[in-house]
Design an enzyme around this catalytic site. Sequence first.
Site, PDB file in Angstrom:
ATOM      1  NE  ARG A 191       9.593 -14.671  -3.642  1.00 34.84           N
ATOM      2  CZ  ARG A 191      10.592 -13.910  -3.482  1.00 34.84           C
ATOM      3  NH1 ARG A 191      11.147 -12.774  -4.021  1.00 34.84           N
ATOM      4  NH2 ARG A 191      11.434 -14.040  -2.195  1.00 34.84           N
ATOM      5  CG  ASN A 230      13.275 -14.385   5.057  1.00 33.41           C
ATOM      6  OD1 ASN A 230      13.856 -13.247   4.572  1.00 33.41           O
ATOM      7  ND2 ASN A 230      12.599 -14.264   6.202  1.00 33.41           N
ATOM      8  CB  CYS A 260      10.255 -17.213  -0.314  1.00 30.37           C
ATOM      9  SG  CYS A 260       9.955 -15.702   0.735  1.00 30.37           S
TER      10      CYS A 260
HETATM   11  C1  LIG Z   1      10.101 -10.905   3.847  1.00 32.02           C
HETATM   12  C2  LIG Z   1      10.573 -11.480   2.719  1.00 32.02           C
HETATM   13  C3  LIG Z   1      11.076 -12.868   2.814  1.00 32.02           C
HETATM   14  C4  LIG Z   1       9.602 -13.863   3.024  1.00 32.02           C
HETATM   15  C5  LIG Z   1      10.221 -14.825   3.777  1.00 32.02           C
HETATM   16  O1  LIG Z   1      11.033 -15.795   3.307  1.00 32.02           O
HETATM   17  N1  LIG Z   1       9.505 -15.169   4.896  1.00 32.02           N
HETATM   18  C6  LIG Z   1       9.501 -16.423   5.519  1.00 32.02           C
HETATM   19  C7  LIG Z   1      10.544 -16.004   6.846  1.00 32.02           C
HETATM   20  S1  LIG Z   1      11.416 -17.491   7.332  1.00 32.02           S
HETATM   21  O2  LIG Z   1      11.858 -18.264   5.942  1.00 32.02           O
HETATM   22  O3  LIG Z   1      10.527 -18.337   8.054  1.00 32.02           O
HETATM   23  O4  LIG Z   1      12.411 -17.207   8.003  1.00 32.02           O
HETATM   24  C8  LIG Z   1      11.912 -10.683   2.203  1.00 32.02           C
HETATM   25  C9  LIG Z   1      12.164 -11.234   0.789  1.00 32.02           C
HETATM   26  C10 LIG Z   1      12.999  -9.789   0.047  1.00 32.02           C
HETATM   27  C11 LIG Z   1      13.063  -8.816   1.155  1.00 32.02           C
HETATM   28  C12 LIG Z   1      13.295  -7.385   0.650  1.00 32.02           C
HETATM   29  C13 LIG Z   1      14.492  -7.380   0.059  1.00 32.02           C
HETATM   30  C14 LIG Z   1      14.567  -5.487  -0.547  1.00 32.02           C
HETATM   31  C15 LIG Z   1      14.772  -4.812   0.931  1.00 32.02           C
HETATM   32  C16 LIG Z   1      16.068  -5.069   1.616  1.00 32.02           C
HETATM   33  C17 LIG Z   1      16.145  -4.161   2.883  1.00 32.02           C
HETATM   34  O5  LIG Z   1      17.176  -4.445   3.452  1.00 32.02           O
HETATM   35  C18 LIG Z   1      14.793  -4.337   3.666  1.00 32.02           C
HETATM   36  C19 LIG Z   1      13.626  -4.153   3.070  1.00 32.02           C
HETATM   37  C20 LIG Z   1      13.445  -4.922   1.806  1.00 32.02           C
HETATM   38  C21 LIG Z   1      12.262  -4.466   0.943  1.00 32.02           C
HETATM   39  C22 LIG Z   1      13.264  -6.437   2.174  1.00 32.02           C
HETATM   40  C23 LIG Z   1      11.987  -6.843   2.908  1.00 32.02           C
HETATM   41  C24 LIG Z   1      12.034  -8.336   3.175  1.00 32.02           C
HETATM   42  O6  LIG Z   1      12.926  -8.824   4.315  1.00 32.02           O
HETATM   43  C25 LIG Z   1      11.763  -9.011   1.898  1.00 32.02           C
HETATM   44  C26 LIG Z   1      10.456  -8.863   1.389  1.00 32.02           C
END
Ligand SMILES: C[C@H](CCC(=O)NCCS(=O)(=O)O)[C@H]1CC[C@H]2[C@@H]3CC[C@@H]4C[C@H](O)CC[C@]4(C)[C@H]3C[C@H](O)[C@]12C
Length: 326
Positions: free
Chosen positions: A16, A79, A2
Site C-alpha cells: 500500500r 481511510n 491511501c
Molecule cells: C491516517 C491513516 C490513513 C491515511 C489516509 O487514508 N489519509 C487520507 C485521508 S482521506 O482519505 O482524504 O480521508 C490511517 C491508516 C491506519 C490508521 C491507524 C490504524 C491503527 C490505529 C487505530 C486507532 O484507532 C487510531 C490510531 C491508529 C494508529 C491509526 C492512525 C491513522 O488513522 C491511520 C495511520
Amino acid sequence: MCTAATYKTKNFYFGRTLDYEFSYGDEITVTPRNYPFEFRYMGRKDSHYAMIGMAHVAGGYPLYYDAINEKGLGMAGLNFVGNAAYQEVDESGDRDNVAQYEFIPWILGSCASVGEARVALDRMTLTGTPFSEQLPTAQLHWIIADRNGAITVECMADGLHVYENPVGVLTNNPPFPQQMFLLNQYMGLSPKQPLNTFAPEVGLNTYSRGMGAIGLPGDLSSTSRFARVAFVKQNSLSGDSEAESVSQFFHILGSVDQQRGCCEVASDKYEITIYTSCCNADKGIYYYNTYEGHQINAVDMNRENLDGAELARYPLIQRENINWQN
Ligand SMILES: C[C@H](CCC(=O)NCCS(=O)(=O)O)[C@H]1CC[C@H]2[C@@H]3CC[C@@H]4C[C@H](O)CC[C@]4(C)[C@H]3C[C@H](O)[C@]12C
C-alpha cells in the site's frame, strides 16, 4: 488518502501507499507467535500466527496499518471517513467483539486464507472502541487478500459488508460497490493504440504512443486513484524473479504517488505519500520506501525469532541514499 494493491508472479505480493500530512511514528513491526495479545473483549491470546507490518506501537501494543502473516494472508486499513460506522458490543456471547484497532491482529493472528477470514468475519462484531484518549477511533475500511483473491470489508451504518474484490485494489471513499461501478466508465481503455471508431471519414491518427488510455484520470482523488491503479495493475507485466516483481510492484503504486504541494488539506498542509510498502507474502519480507528515502529497504520476519514473545521494531529510514557512480 491511501492506495492498496495485490500482485502475483511466482510469489504473492501485497502492499500500500500511506498518504497523509503527518506521521504517527511508524515502525516495521514483527509480532512473533508468542507475543501475548490482550484483546479488549476476547481475552488474551498467548499464541497466534506471526505477522510483520507497519504499525504505531503504543504502550507496547502494535497498532497495525497493514501487515501480512506467516501463512501469506495480507490485510490493510485505509481511510473511509464519513462512511465507517462501527457496531455496538454484542453481549449475547455468540459473537466475537473486536475493536477496530485490533482488527488486523485478530484476523492475521488466526486466519491462514481469505476463506478463513470470511468465516471469522461471519461471527465478528466490529466495535468503535478507541485504543486510548490520545488515539481515538480511526474511520477505516480494509482489504484482506491472499494469493487466490481479495475481499473488501466495510462497516457502515447498515452493517458489516464483505465484498469480493476482483481487482485486488482499494483506495478511500466512496463505498466499494460505487468504486467498482465507476470502473464501467473506463472499460474502453487499453494499453494498445486506439482505432478510429470516432468517425472513420475524419482523418484522425495516433500522434503519440499511449493514446489507448487517454481518459484514465490523472488526479489524486480516491476514485481517480482507484481507476488508475486498477488499470496499471491489470495490465502490469514483469518477470517472475523477486527483484523484477518487487520493482514492478513499486511501479504499480508509483502510479498513485502523491507529491508534496499537489494535495492541500489545510492551509500550508499537504498530503504526501509517507511510505510505500510491498510485502512478499510467501517469504514474509516487508519492502518499503519513504518520501525522503527512495531506496527500497527490507525487513525479513524470518530473520527474527518467530517463537519469541517480544516485538521487533525498525524505524523508517527517511533519508535519500544516493548511489554515486564516480
Ligand atoms: C491516517 C491513516 C490513513 C491515511 C489516509 O487514508 N489519509 C487520507 C485521508 S482521506 O482519505 O482524504 O480521508 C490511517 C491508516 C491506519 C490508521 C491507524 C490504524 C491503527 C490505529 C487505530 C486507532 O484507532 C487510531 C490510531 C491508529 C494508529 C491509526 C492512525 C491513522 O488513522 C491511520 C495511520
